[in-house]
Design an enzyme around this catalytic site. Sequence first.
Site: not given
Ligand code: COA
Length: 313
Positions: A114, A240, A270
């Site tokens: 990215c 990004h 993304n």
């Molecule tokens: N729909 C519903 N629930 C979801 C889900 C979805 N698409 N994806 C994950 N969950 C659930 C998880 O299973 C978890 O459930 P649990 O608590 O029962 O285990 C809960 O939501 C929380 O998950 P978590 O990963 O802690 O959520 P978060 O608040 O960190 O959000 C992201 C997850 C991925 C959205 C967030 O971490 C994020 O955006 N990170 C950056 C990722 C990114 O941008 N990467 C590319 C960079 S270039």
Amino acid sequence: MNGLQLLGTGRCLPGRRVTNDDFARTLDTSDEWIAGRTGIRQRYFCAEGETAASLAVEAARRALEDAGLGPEKVGLCIVATFTADRNTPSLACQVHQALGLPETAFCLDVNAACTGFVAALETARCLLLGGQMAGPCALVLGAEKISGLLDFSDRSTCVLFGDGAAAAVVRLDPQAPWAAVFGARGDSRMLHGGGKEDPYLAMDGRGVFRFAVETVPVCIRAVLDKAGLTLDQVDQLVCHQANSRIIHSIAKKLGQDPARFYENMQRYGNTSAASIPLALDEMRRSGQLQAGQTVLCAGFGAGLTWGGVLLRA
Ligand code: COA
């Protein structure tokens, strides 16, 4: 300062639009969860016959048209990608073939995930500055077909990404401000995929989130310090487009109104290396980005890598 001037942009999105509600039909997820956590509402995936190369070629064609330049002006073509359709020929060579770029043009792909588009801009600037390129302009693209690396049963990853390509035509401008700052934190666990043992993209979402919010504000400040500019002297800020909450946290750390940072992840998800040029193209075509303005672009992502550069519109 020998920065880069933006002469034209173009974008190409594939044909299959997938909304959050579409995902909710097959996965335990919802528009509310995805949009609330990421800002993303829809993305485009390649339909049958569409490839990273086909998107790249069309984006490049539109960028040259926007710049009002023929292929003979292109001295180099660099495509940032981590999802090329095959190992060789490079996407840049496929653009070369399709657009009839000159035989003297230097063509290569770069993979900085990215951060790729920002890395490709700095690569282009250095090559143009080196004085060995046969043409005055560079075609710099980000092109991705990330859908090929997605596990569509993994709701924590597959809803985040999209396919797309966008291109910029740039040339050296002795008056344009320039500074570039890059960094890497080699880490094969945080965000990885596309290998024999790990065919699908996988990541530690929270870890990546923390990494981005920690490194990007520092990177932006370092770019400004190097260029001797303040944030107020920069007209447009383009990060990004991974997640709206990441951008808001970056803005907060910099003491800025988040509205100063362009956002379009709601439409595309993304798209990795394509996300920053996609934003530049939208901004240029909507009139938000005007001739003479200074833009700061900041990328971050797998590697882990990050980088920031300036651009004169
Ligand atoms: N729909 C519903 N629930 C979801 C889900 C979805 N698409 N994806 C994950 N969950 C659930 C998880 O299973 C978890 O459930 P649990 O608590 O029962 O285990 C809960 O939501 C929380 O998950 P978590 O990963 O802690 O959520 P978060 O608040 O960190 O959000 C992201 C997850 C991925 C959205 C967030 O971490 C994020 O955006 N990170 C950056 C990722 C990114 O941008 N990467 C590319 C960079 S270039």
